[in-house]
Design a protein around this motif. Structure first.
Motif, short mmCIF file in Angstrom:
data_model
loop_
_atom_site.label_atom_id
_atom_site.label_comp_id
_atom_site.label_asym_id
_atom_site.label_seq_id
_atom_site.Cartn_x
_atom_site.Cartn_y
_atom_site.Cartn_z
N TYR A 1 -5.06 5.43 7.07
CA TYR A 1 -6.24 4.64 7.41
C TYR A 1 -7.28 5.50 8.13
O TYR A 1 -8.48 5.41 7.83
N HIS B 1 -2.05 -5.33 10.16
CA HIS B 1 -2.85 -4.12 10.33
C HIS B 1 -2.81 -3.60 11.76
O HIS B 1 -2.61 -2.39 11.99
N VAL C 1 0.84 -1.19 0.00
CA VAL C 1 0.00 0.00 0.00
C VAL C 1 0.88 1.25 0.00
O VAL C 1 2.08 1.19 0.28
N LEU D 1 -7.22 0.94 2.48
CA LEU D 1 -6.48 0.12 3.43
C LEU D 1 -7.36 -0.89 4.16
O LEU D 1 -6.86 -1.88 4.67
N TYR E 1 0.93 4.81 7.78
CA TYR E 1 -0.16 3.89 7.48
C TYR E 1 -1.38 4.20 8.35
O TYR E 1 -2.51 4.28 7.85
#
Length: 439
Positions: free
Chosen positions: A422, A408, A218, A385, A418
């Motif tokens: 998100y 995650h 990602v 995500l 990240y």
């Protein structure tokens, strides 16, 4: 006269040399001509593309196309005129040399007749001989010039065919994949830079995908995700570092064997004007129809297909088939997914394949897809995500480098780039779900 035949041959040789010079001049403008031709082909094709019609009308960009056309087309005409002028000069030179050659021979024959050294009968015979040899040499020279001229285009194609393949060659080294459904992939200090680019797209990229692992890649737009996939598939060659498949350098593996390892869904959706079943299976007749149906169901397209008059035997592409089916953007992406599911590949890669789907449908689709690819190496690329939570591991890519790695929960706990990305995405959907206007 003994000088007649050498004179005829010399004139023809001069004509041939002139043609060779023109050919070299033509080769000198080949790259410039190819660049202009490529741009003009785009300007001709894009406005006539049915899919581009909406953009042309809504954003009123037809004038922009016209402006570019008025720049490149005169430049192409000028280049072609210069090339034709060279060949016209060659024709003029050929005419002058032919006149000198034939004129000198005829004057010599007339003088010999007047001097009485040959009879009128001899004059007629020699006159016909000179004319015949001249025409014969002219024909040879013209054909050779024509071959030289056509060879300019042939050389371009030959250069392409003979372009050295520096990776994924047809060597004899093979992978031992018998009994396995997954392979191990390693990037070792991989660098990649596009031609004429000022900086590397990927910089010292190193990561390892274990056999059977589900990995998500990602990052923001331009981070290098798609480039990474194309390198992995053997479509690009690293400018530095190497890629290992089961510990073997990809550049030493057979091309056909290497391509059989991958089943990839790219962002572009391209289909052949055949039936839906043939597009999914990649076979004209010998196909597993039950498997085709199963893959269409997993991709979420079976409900649409079974309502068609001919079901999975419905033809695609209405431009070539009068009763052809035109699928929407989301349906085309689902058909690509079904095609990827049908191929029994060791590595499954999804590169933003569900951009036309809503996030909920995308997440449901990935969950089903994860079940089918169980035991295979899988790579997922997505901007959303939430669709990567089912993966074993997530790599966050920034400016061609991996800056964060983990599952995650671990990445959210780290509260890095990240987690921020998100939260921004989830914030939008939370507002939408609560009925408040989303910013």
């Amino acid at each position: 006269h003994p000088a007649v035949l050498p004179a005829l041959v010399l004139m023809s040789a001069l004509i041939y040399i002139a043609g060779r010079i023109i050919k070299k001049l033509e080769l000198g403008i080949r790259d410039e001509s190819a660049d202009l031709e490529r741009k003009l082909n785009y300007l001709f094709a894009a406005p006539t593309d049915f899919a581009a019609g909406k953009d042309l009308r809504i954003y009123k960009i037809s004038r922009w196309f016209g402006g570019l056309f008025s720049i490149y087309f005169p430049a192409m005409i000028k280049l072609c005129a210069r090339n034709e002028l060279w060949w016209f000069a060659d024709d003029v030179l050929q005419g002058i040399l032919n006149l000198l050659r034939d004129g000198a021979c005829y004057l010599l024959l007339i003088r010999m007749v007047l001097e009485g050294s040959i009879t009128p009968g001899d004059f007629t015979m020699y006159f016909g001989a000179v004319a015949g040899v001249s025409q014969w040499l002219n024909d040879i020279t013209k054909q050779v010039e024509k071959i030289n001229r056509f060879s300019v285009q042939c050389c371009e194609f030959r250069d392409f065919l003979e372009m050295p393949d520096g990776f994924v060659n047809d060597g004899k080294e093979c992978l031992d994949t018998e009994g396995n459904r997954a392979v191990d992939i390693t990037f070792e200090h991989v660098f990649f830079r596009y031609l004429d680019a000022e900086a590397d797209t990927l910089r010292d990229l190193s990561f390892h995908i274990r056999a059977g692992e589900k990995l998500a890649l990602v990052g923001l737009n331009g981070a290098g995700k798609t480039t990474c996939v194309k390198l992995m598939c053997g479509l690009y060659h690293p400018t530095g570092g190497r890629i290992l498949i089961n510990g073997k350098d990809m550049s030493k593996l057979s091309r056909d064997e290497y391509y059989r390892l991958f089943s990839v869904v790219f962002q572009e959706a391209n289909f052949m004007p055949f039936t839906i079943a043939q597009n999914v299976s990649g076979a004209m007749e010998d196909m597993d129809r039950e498997r085709v149906k199963s893959c269409l169901e997993l991709a979420g397209l079976w409900d649409r297909v079974q309502k068609l008059p001919y079901g999975m035997d419905s033809l695609l592409n209405r431009e070539l088939n009068e009763d052809g089916v035109e699928l929407s953007g989301g349906e085309r992406q689902k058909l690509l997914l079904a095609k990827a599911l049908y191929k029994k590949a060791f590595v499954v890669i999804l590169d933003e394949p569900t951009a036309a789907l809503d996030p909920i449908a995308e997440n449901e689709l990935y969950q089903s897809y994860g079940e089918l690819t169980e035991g295979r190496t899988s790579l997922y690329i997505s901007h959303r995500l939430s669709s990567t939570r089912f993966c074993d591991r997530i790599l966050f890519l920034e400016n061609g480098r991996i800056t964060e790695t983990g599952n995650h929960e671990a990445l959210m706990a780290a509260k890095g780039a990240y987690a921020h990305m998100y939260e921004v995405q989830s914030h939008y959907y939370k507002k939408k779900a609560e009925g408040r206007p989303a910013v």
